[in-house]
Write a protein that holds these residues in place. Structure first.
Motif, mmCIF file in Angstrom:
data_model
loop_
_atom_site.group_PDB
_atom_site.id
_atom_site.type_symbol
_atom_site.label_atom_id
_atom_site.label_comp_id
_atom_site.label_asym_id
_atom_site.label_seq_id
_atom_site.Cartn_x
_atom_site.Cartn_y
_atom_site.Cartn_z
ATOM 1 N N ASN A 1 0.819 -1.142 -0.087
ATOM 2 C CA ASN A 1 0.102 0.112 0.163
ATOM 3 C C ASN A 1 0.694 1.182 0.040
ATOM 4 O O ASN A 1 0.343 2.264 -0.582
ATOM 5 C CB ASN A 1 -1.047 -0.103 1.388
ATOM 6 C CG ASN A 1 -2.183 -0.831 0.792
ATOM 7 O OD1 ASN A 1 -2.890 -0.752 -0.228
ATOM 8 N ND2 ASN A 1 -2.433 -1.807 1.759
ATOM 9 N N ARG A 2 1.975 1.119 0.524
ATOM 10 C CA ARG A 2 2.907 2.480 0.335
ATOM 11 C C ARG A 2 3.431 2.689 -0.953
ATOM 12 O O ARG A 2 3.398 3.506 -1.514
ATOM 13 C CB ARG A 2 4.299 2.039 1.333
ATOM 14 C CG ARG A 2 4.108 2.526 2.826
ATOM 15 C CD ARG A 2 5.237 2.420 3.445
ATOM 16 N NE ARG A 2 6.081 1.231 3.255
ATOM 17 C CZ ARG A 2 6.027 0.395 4.700
ATOM 18 N NH1 ARG A 2 5.143 0.424 5.382
ATOM 19 N NH2 ARG A 2 6.917 -0.866 4.215
ATOM 20 N N ASP A 3 3.365 1.495 -1.630
ATOM 21 C CA ASP A 3 3.925 1.511 -3.228
ATOM 22 C C ASP A 3 2.747 2.351 -4.001
ATOM 23 O O ASP A 3 3.073 2.921 -4.766
ATOM 24 C CB ASP A 3 4.252 0.140 -3.719
ATOM 25 C CG ASP A 3 5.653 -0.467 -3.260
ATOM 26 O OD1 ASP A 3 6.384 0.564 -2.555
ATOM 27 O OD2 ASP A 3 6.137 -1.336 -3.365
ATOM 28 N N LEU A 4 1.384 1.658 -3.472
ATOM 29 C CA LEU A 4 0.567 2.148 -4.195
ATOM 30 C C LEU A 4 0.052 3.584 -3.998
ATOM 31 O O LEU A 4 -0.254 4.278 -4.925
ATOM 32 C CB LEU A 4 -0.860 1.320 -3.784
ATOM 33 C CG LEU A 4 -2.350 1.723 -4.131
ATOM 34 C CD1 LEU A 4 -2.314 1.719 -5.919
ATOM 35 C CD2 LEU A 4 -3.339 1.003 -3.762
ATOM 36 N N LEU A 5 0.233 3.980 -2.745
ATOM 37 C CA LEU A 5 0.154 5.567 -2.243
ATOM 38 C C LEU A 5 1.092 6.230 -3.172
ATOM 39 O O LEU A 5 0.708 7.503 -3.802
ATOM 40 C CB LEU A 5 0.643 5.766 -0.984
ATOM 41 C CG LEU A 5 0.061 6.939 -0.409
ATOM 42 C CD1 LEU A 5 -1.407 7.334 -0.701
ATOM 43 C CD2 LEU A 5 0.194 7.220 1.211
ATOM 44 N N ALA A 6 2.276 5.790 -3.353
ATOM 45 C CA ALA A 6 3.486 6.559 -4.239
ATOM 46 C C ALA A 6 3.224 6.607 -5.547
ATOM 47 O O ALA A 6 3.191 7.478 -6.247
ATOM 48 C CB ALA A 6 4.824 5.694 -3.999
ATOM 49 N N ASP A 7 2.340 5.546 -6.123
ATOM 50 C CA ASP A 7 1.851 5.568 -7.383
ATOM 51 C C ASP A 7 0.778 6.397 -7.696
ATOM 52 O O ASP A 7 0.723 7.130 -8.806
ATOM 53 C CB ASP A 7 1.470 3.932 -7.867
ATOM 54 C CG ASP A 7 1.263 3.775 -9.403
ATOM 55 O OD1 ASP A 7 2.214 4.271 -10.110
ATOM 56 O OD2 ASP A 7 0.136 3.279 -9.690
ATOM 57 N N LEU A 8 -0.126 6.501 -6.798
ATOM 58 C CA LEU A 8 -1.158 7.333 -6.986
ATOM 59 C C LEU A 8 -0.588 8.975 -6.798
ATOM 60 O O LEU A 8 -1.079 9.819 -7.816
ATOM 61 C CB LEU A 8 -2.210 7.139 -5.680
ATOM 62 C CG LEU A 8 -3.178 5.926 -5.760
ATOM 63 C CD1 LEU A 8 -3.902 5.958 -4.485
ATOM 64 C CD2 LEU A 8 -4.212 6.233 -6.544
ATOM 65 N N CYS A 9 0.299 9.105 -6.185
ATOM 66 C CA CYS A 9 0.512 10.490 -6.164
ATOM 67 C C CYS A 9 1.705 10.854 -7.570
ATOM 68 O O CYS A 9 1.376 11.781 -7.919
ATOM 69 C CB CYS A 9 2.051 10.655 -4.966
ATOM 70 S SG CYS A 9 1.138 10.763 -3.246
ATOM 71 N N ASN A 10 2.379 10.009 -8.144
ATOM 72 C CA ASN A 10 2.823 10.124 -9.495
ATOM 73 C C ASN A 10 1.827 10.396 -10.407
ATOM 74 O O ASN A 10 1.950 11.458 -11.340
ATOM 75 C CB ASN A 10 3.478 8.910 -10.008
ATOM 76 C CG ASN A 10 4.630 9.050 -11.112
ATOM 77 O OD1 ASN A 10 5.407 10.318 -10.849
ATOM 78 N ND2 ASN A 10 4.478 8.232 -12.001
ATOM 79 N N THR A 11 0.669 9.716 -10.519
ATOM 80 C CA THR A 11 -0.637 9.956 -11.424
ATOM 81 C C THR A 11 -1.105 11.099 -11.057
ATOM 82 O O THR A 11 -1.450 11.738 -12.028
ATOM 83 C CB THR A 11 -1.520 8.784 -11.268
ATOM 84 O OG1 THR A 11 -0.877 7.407 -11.443
ATOM 85 C CG2 THR A 11 -2.712 8.961 -12.361
ATOM 86 N N MET A 12 -1.424 11.791 -9.741
ATOM 87 C CA MET A 12 -2.010 12.970 -9.584
ATOM 88 C C MET A 12 -1.153 14.176 -9.975
ATOM 89 O O MET A 12 -1.523 15.158 -10.393
ATOM 90 C CB MET A 12 -2.425 12.888 -8.343
ATOM 91 C CG MET A 12 -3.496 12.154 -7.809
ATOM 92 S SD MET A 12 -3.657 12.081 -5.842
ATOM 93 C CE MET A 12 -4.486 13.702 -5.708
ATOM 94 N N LYS A 13 0.421 13.829 -9.637
ATOM 95 C CA LYS A 13 1.243 14.918 -9.962
ATOM 96 C C LYS A 13 1.279 15.379 -11.520
ATOM 97 O O LYS A 13 1.325 16.536 -11.779
ATOM 98 C CB LYS A 13 2.607 14.693 -9.397
ATOM 99 C CG LYS A 13 3.532 15.801 -9.766
ATOM 100 C CD LYS A 13 4.965 15.210 -8.992
ATOM 101 C CE LYS A 13 5.934 16.329 -9.042
ATOM 102 N NZ LYS A 13 7.219 16.017 -8.292
#
Length: 518
Positions: free
Chosen positions: A470-482
Motif C-alpha cells: 500500500n505504500r507503493d500504491l500510495l506513491a503510484d497514486l501520487c505520481n499519477t496525480m502529480k
C-alpha cells in the motif's frame, strides 16, 4: 491635547477581543473626561501580542499587549496616554525585535495607518507609485515591473512583468485586472491583512496594472469568510473613487480605471485562476483547460491579468522607489521581499516580511521562537495544505523558490505551519488526500478519484494491511496525480504525502497488532 490610541480592527485582533478593548477605552475616556481619539488600524502582525494597543507620544508610538478589556482601567491609571510603564508595556513599537528586524516594503503601512483614510495613506507615501506610472508610457511601466524581478506571490512564482506584457500586447477593446484574493491555504493571512490594514496599496497596485496593460476594469475576488476585509475594501474603493483615484480619469490623467469587489462562496479550487474566472462569470468554479491562457482569453474571454494580492500590493513601491531598489533585496531569481506567515504550534506566530534568503531554521527557531508547547520541532509544512513537510535535517534550506523546488518543496503563498514531535505524519498524509477529495472540483480523474483512493490506501497502511504494497500504491497514486491533474490542487497534493513518506518513513510502518494470549 488629544491622545491618539490605536486599537486594531484586523480579524485576528477582533477574534482576541479588540472590539471589547476599544469599547472599554471609549467608556473609560468618557467617565474620566479624557480627550482621546481611537484609531482602528490594521495589525502589525504580531499575533501573540494581540490585541496590541498603541499610543502616540512625542517620542513615537508605545505598544501594550496583549490587552484585555479588563486591563484598560489599570493601563489608564498607570499613564497609558503618556506611554508610561505597565506590566503590559512593550516599549516603542518599532523596537520590538520581531518587528524591528523585518524589511517592510509591501507591509510598510500595515498597522501604522487608519486603513480607510486616504489622507493617512498619502501622508505615508501612498499614491507616489501611481503618480509616476501616469507620467510613463505603458510599456515602460511593464518594463519597470519586469526589471524588479517581482514574481507571483500567490504560489506559482511566475514573473509578473511577463504576464503584464502578454496582456498589453494582446488585441482586445476591453481588458481586465483580476486580483486573486481567494486566500484558502490554512495558516495564511497576508492577503487578508493587506485588505484589512492597507487596502489603498492594493487599489493603487491594480490601477497601475490597468494603466500598464490598457485594462480599464478591475475585480477583487475574495471569499465570504472574509467579511471584515470585504467591508474595508468596499469602503476604500468608494473613497478612492470619490477622490478621483479610480474612475474615468485616474488622478486627472484622462486614463480610466475602476474596480469592484466580488465575493465567492469559499471553494478552495477557486484560488486557481481559471476556476476563479469561471466563478467570477457566475459559472460553476471548475478548472479550465489551458491553453488558452487567461492573459489572452480570461474574464469573459478577454485579455486578463490575474495576480495575487501581494503581487499587486508590491507594485506601488516598485514604481515609487524603482526596479533596482526592489531587486536589490533577495537572492537568486527570488527578488524583493516575501511576507512569511508563521502559524501552527509556534511561540511567536504572525506575519514577518523579509527579503528572500533566510533559512527555514532561522524562521522557525529564531523568529518563531520554536514551538508553543515547548516540545521539539519535528516537521514544518511550507506552502499551505499542498506544501511539503520539511524535517529538521532540511532546516538549512534558504527561503527561495528554486532552493525549495530543489528539495521537492514549494514556497506557495509563504505560509509556514509548525508541528512538534507528537505529530503523526501518516495522519498528515491522509489529511492531504482527504482535503483534496473534499475540495476537488471533480473535472479531472486523477484529482477526483486519486485523492479518494489515497485516503483509502492511507487507512489501510494505518490498519497494518499489506503496508509495503500500500505504500507503493500510495506513491503510484501520487505520481499519477502529480503529472495527470489539470491544476495544482491535484498536482500539488503529492507534495505533502510524498514528503511525509520520504522524511518520516517510521510513521508509515505501524507496529504489528499483537493478539493477546488466551
Amino acid at each position: 491635547m488629544t491622545a491618539r490610541i490605536y486599537v486594531p480592527r484586523d480579524a485576528a485582533a477582533l477574534a482576541l477581543g479588540a472590539d471589547r478593548v476599544a469599547r472599554a477605552l471609549a467608556a473609560e475616556a468618557q467617565s474620566r473626561s479624557l480627550d482621546i481619539v481611537i484609531v482602528r488600524n490594521g495589525s502589525r502582525g504580531m499575533h501573540w501580542l494581540e490585541p496590541l494597543v498603541e499610543v502616540e507620544t512625542a517620542g513615537g508610538r508605545i505598544a501594550y499587549g496583549p490587552v484585555k478589556a479588563s486591563d484598560v482601567p489599570g493601563l489608564l491609571d498607570a499613564g497609558l496616554l503618556e506611554g508610561k510603564g505597565h506590566p503590559l508595556c512593550l516599549g516603542a513599537t518599532e523596537e520590538i525585535p520581531f518587528l524591528k528586524n523585518q524589511t517592510r516594503l509591501t507591509f510598510a503601512r500595515c498597522g501604522v495607518i487608519d486603513p480607510v483614510s486616504l489622507d493617512d495613506y498619502k501622508a505615508h507615501g501612498g499614491l507616489k507609485g501611481l503618480e509616476k506610472a501616469i507620467a510613463m508610457a505603458p510599456l515602460d511601466v511593464v518594463k519597470e515591473v519586469t526589471d524588479s524581478g517581482l514574481r507571483g506571490r500567490g504560489g506559482a512564482g511566475f514573473p509578473t512583468g511577463i504576464k503584464w506584457k502578454t496582456v498589453h500586447d494582446a488585441p482586445g477593446a476591453q481588458k481586465y485586472i483580476v486580483c486573486n484574493a481567494d486566500e484558502g491555504d490554512s495558516g495564511t493571512f497576508a492577503d487578508r491583512m493587506i485588505m484589512e490594514g492597507d487596502p489603498f496599496v492594493l487599489i493603487e497596485g491594480m490601477a497601475i496594472a490597468g494603466l500598464a496593460t490598457g485594462a480599464t476594469k478591475g475585480y477583487v475576488y475574495t471569499r465570504s469568510e472574509y467579511p471584515h476585509a470585504i467591508a474595508v475594501m468596499n469602503e476604500a474603493v468608494a473613497a478612492a473613487r470619490a477622490a478621483g483615484v479610480l474612475g474615468p480619469s485616474v488622478l486627472g490623467s484622462g486614463k480610466a480605471f475602476d474596480m469592484e469587489i466580488r465575493v465567492g462562496a469559499g471553494a478552495y479550487v477557486c484560488g486557481e485562476e481559471t476556476a476563479l474566472l469561471n466563478s467570477l462569470e457566475g459559472k460553476r468554479g471548475i478548472v479550465r483547460a489551458k491553453p488558452p491562457l487567461p492573459a489572452l482569453q480570461g474574464f469573459l474571454g478577454r485579455p486578463t491579468v490575474v495576480n495575487n494580492v501581494i503581487s499587486l500590493a508590491s507594485v506601488p513601491i516598485i514604481m515609487d522607489k524603482g526596479a533596482a531598489y526592489y531587486r536589490d533585496f533577495g537572492m537568486g531569481r527570488s527578488r524583493g521581499t516575501i511576507p512569511i506567515q508563521i502559524a501552527g504550534n509556534v511561540k511567536q506566530g504572525g506575519l514577518y516580511e523579509t527579503a528572500f534568503g533566510l533559512t527555514l531554521g532561522e524562521i522557525v527557531d529564531e523568529i518563531g521562537g520554536g514551538t508553543a508547547s515547548g516540545r521539539p520541532v519535528r516537521a514544518v509544512q511550507v506552502g499551505g495544505p499542498l506544501g511539503a513537510y520539511f524535517p529538521r535535517a532540511l532546516f538549512d534550506t534558504p527561503f527561495d523558490y528554486e532552493a525549495f523546488a530543489a528539495k521537492d518543496g514549494l514556497i506557495g503563498h509563504a505560509g509556514i505551519t509548525v508541528f512538534d514531535d507528537t505529530v503523526d505524519m501518516l495522519k498528515q498524509a491522509r489529511f492531504a488526500m482527504e482535503f483534496c477529495a473534499v475540495e476537488s472540483c471533480g473535472k479531472c480523474t486523477p484529482c477526483r478519484i486519486g485523492s479518494t483512493r489515497g485516503v483509502e490506501t492511507a487507512d489501510k497502511i494505518a490498519q497494518g494491511i499489506e503496508p509495503e504494497k500500500n505504500r507503493d500504491l500510495l506513491a503510484d497514486l501520487c505520481n499519477t496525480m502529480k503529472f495527470g491533474s489539470l491544476c495544482a490542487l491535484g498536482g500539488f497534493t503529492p507534495y505533502p504525502v510524498m514528503s511525509a513518506m520520504t522524511h518520516f518513513p517510521e510513521d508509515f510502518s505501524p507496529a504489528p497488532i499483537v493478539e493477546a494470549a488466551e
